[in-house]
Design a protein around this motif. Structure first.
Motif, short mmCIF file in Angstrom:
data_model
loop_
_atom_site.label_atom_id
_atom_site.label_comp_id
_atom_site.label_asym_id
_atom_site.label_seq_id
_atom_site.Cartn_x
_atom_site.Cartn_y
_atom_site.Cartn_z
N ILE A 171 37.27 38.04 44.48
CA ILE A 171 37.87 36.74 44.79
C ILE A 171 37.30 35.63 43.81
N VAL A 172 38.37 35.18 43.04
CA VAL A 172 38.39 34.32 41.87
C VAL A 172 39.14 33.06 42.17
N THR A 173 38.77 31.99 41.75
CA THR A 173 39.36 30.80 41.64
C THR A 173 40.41 30.71 40.40
N LYS A 174 41.61 30.00 40.46
CA LYS A 174 42.37 29.70 39.52
C LYS A 174 41.53 29.21 38.13
N ASP A 175 41.00 28.33 38.21
CA ASP A 175 40.08 27.92 37.39
C ASP A 175 39.28 28.92 36.56
N ALA A 176 38.56 29.89 37.34
CA ALA A 176 37.86 31.05 36.72
C ALA A 176 38.81 31.99 36.17
N ASP A 203 36.85 41.68 55.07
CA ASP A 203 35.86 42.23 56.01
C ASP A 203 35.24 43.30 55.23
N SER A 204 34.81 43.05 53.79
CA SER A 204 34.03 44.20 53.24
C SER A 204 33.41 43.49 52.05
N LYS A 205 32.79 44.27 51.43
CA LYS A 205 31.76 43.68 50.33
C LYS A 205 32.97 42.95 49.19
N ALA A 206 32.44 41.57 48.89
CA ALA A 206 33.15 40.61 48.30
C ALA A 206 32.49 40.11 47.13
N LEU A 207 33.00 39.70 45.92
CA LEU A 207 32.29 39.20 44.84
C LEU A 207 33.23 37.89 44.48
N ILE A 208 32.47 36.89 44.66
CA ILE A 208 33.24 35.52 44.43
C ILE A 208 32.84 34.79 42.85
N VAL A 209 33.75 34.89 42.21
CA VAL A 209 33.62 34.25 40.84
C VAL A 209 34.06 32.73 40.75
N LEU A 210 32.89 32.09 40.18
CA LEU A 210 33.33 30.62 39.89
C LEU A 210 33.13 30.24 38.34
N PRO A 211 34.11 29.19 38.15
CA PRO A 211 34.16 28.90 36.84
C PRO A 211 32.79 28.32 36.26
N LEU A 261 45.33 46.75 39.98
CA LEU A 261 46.13 47.78 40.48
C LEU A 261 45.88 48.08 41.80
N GLU A 262 44.56 48.11 42.35
CA GLU A 262 44.33 48.47 43.91
C GLU A 262 44.65 47.37 44.67
N ASN A 263 45.22 46.06 44.24
CA ASN A 263 45.23 45.13 45.20
C ASN A 263 44.17 44.25 45.70
N ASP A 264 42.91 44.31 44.94
CA ASP A 264 41.55 43.99 45.56
C ASP A 264 41.27 42.60 44.90
N ILE A 265 42.09 42.15 44.31
CA ILE A 265 41.87 40.71 43.56
C ILE A 265 42.53 39.54 44.51
N LEU A 266 41.87 38.51 44.76
CA LEU A 266 42.31 37.47 45.58
C LEU A 266 42.11 36.20 44.62
N VAL A 267 43.27 35.31 44.34
CA VAL A 267 43.08 34.23 43.67
C VAL A 267 43.17 33.09 44.44
N LEU A 268 42.36 32.07 44.30
CA LEU A 268 42.22 30.75 45.27
C LEU A 268 42.87 29.59 44.28
N ASP A 269 43.44 28.94 44.85
CA ASP A 269 43.96 27.54 43.95
C ASP A 269 42.77 26.64 43.81
#
Length: 207
Positions: free
Chosen positions: A193-198, A149-157, A119-127
Motif C-alpha cells: 500500500i503506497v500513497t501517490k506522493d510516495a 485482509d492479509s499482511k500489508a506494508l504501508i509506504v509513506l513519503p 505483476l501480481e496485482n498486489d499494489i494499492l495506490v492511494l491518492d
C-alpha cells in the motif's frame, strides 16, 4: 508504462496512475532477489552466541591420573572436550555475519520486488492517507475499505506519527518510509500500500 488503479481512503477508485516503467515494469530477477534477502537476514544477526573452550571452563587444573600404569586412557585435564562439563572444541564464538552487496545489485532487487507486486496485482495506490488523530480503529476501517485482509506494508513519503501509531497494533501491518524501503519487507508482505506522493518519491530516487 504499467497503469494501476488509484483509490481513496473509502476504497473507491478515483482514477488511474501510470507508474515508471524503469522501476515498476522491469523483468523480475529471482536470483538477485534471493541474494539481497539472504544478505538482509544475515545483516540482522547479532552474532552474540558463545561457547566456552577448554581454557575458559572452570576446573581441570590437575591431571586426573598418572600418565601410565592405570590401564585407562591417558588424560591431561577433566575439562577436555571429551569430558562431561568439558570445554567445547569447535563451538560458535561472537562474530559479525555482515557482508555487503554492490549498490547496483540492491537497486535491481528493489526494482524487481516492486515490479513483482505490480505483476501480481498486489499494489494499492492511494491518492491520500491521513487521519485526524491516532486511532487504530480508523486505520482498520481504511484497510477494510481497501479489502486488505492479509499482511500489508504501508509506504509513506515522510514520517507521519498519526499513521504509524494507528497501524502499529494491527497484526501483520507494517509502516515504512520511502527512505527505509527494503526488498525483504516488500516480499514479506502480501499487499503493498503506497500513497501517490510516495510513488513520486520512489520514482524520483530510483529512476
Amino acid at each position: 508504462m504499467p497503469k494501476v488503479a488509484l483509490y481513496d481512503m473509502s476504497g473507491k477508485q478515483v482514477g488511474d496512475i501510470e507508474l515508471n516503467d524503469s522501476i515498476f515494469g522491469v523483468e523480475v530477477n529471482k536470483t538477485v532477489l534471493h541474494q539481497v534477502v539472504v544478505n538482509y537476514l544475515a545483516n540482522q544477526r547479532q552474532g552474540t552466541q558463545n561457547t566456552k573452550t577448554r581454557a575458559e571452563v572452570r576446573g581441570g587444573g590437575i591431571k586426573p591420573w598418572r600418565q601410565k600404569g592405570t590401564g585407562r586412557a591417558r588424560q591431561g585435564s577433566i575439562r577436555a572436550p571429551q569430558w562431561v562439563k568439558g570445554g567445547i572444541a569447535l563451538g560458535p564464538k561472537p562474530r559479525s555475519y555482515r557482508y555487503s552487496l554492490n549498490k547496483k545489485v540492491k537497486r535491481l532487487a528493489l526494482k524487481s520486488a516492486l515490479s513483482s507486486k505490480v505483476l501480481e496485482n498486489d499494489i494499492l495506490v492511494l491518492d491520500n492517507l491521513s487521519l485526524d488523530s491516532i486511532k487504530t480503529k480508523e486505520m482498520v476501517k481504511v484497510l477494510d475499505n481497501l479489502k486488505v485482509d492479509s499482511k500489508a506494508l504501508i509506504v509513506l513519503p515522510e514520517k507521519n506519527e498519526v499513521i504509524i501509531k494507528s497501524a502499529r497494533n494491527i497484526p501483520g501491518v507494517t509502516t515504512t518510509l520511502v527512505s527505509t524501503l527494503n526488498v525483504y519487507d516488500i516480499l514479506n508482505h502480501d499487499k503493498f500500500i503506497v500513497t501517490k506522493d510516495a510513488v513520486a518519491k520512489i520514482e524520483e530516487v530510483y529512476a
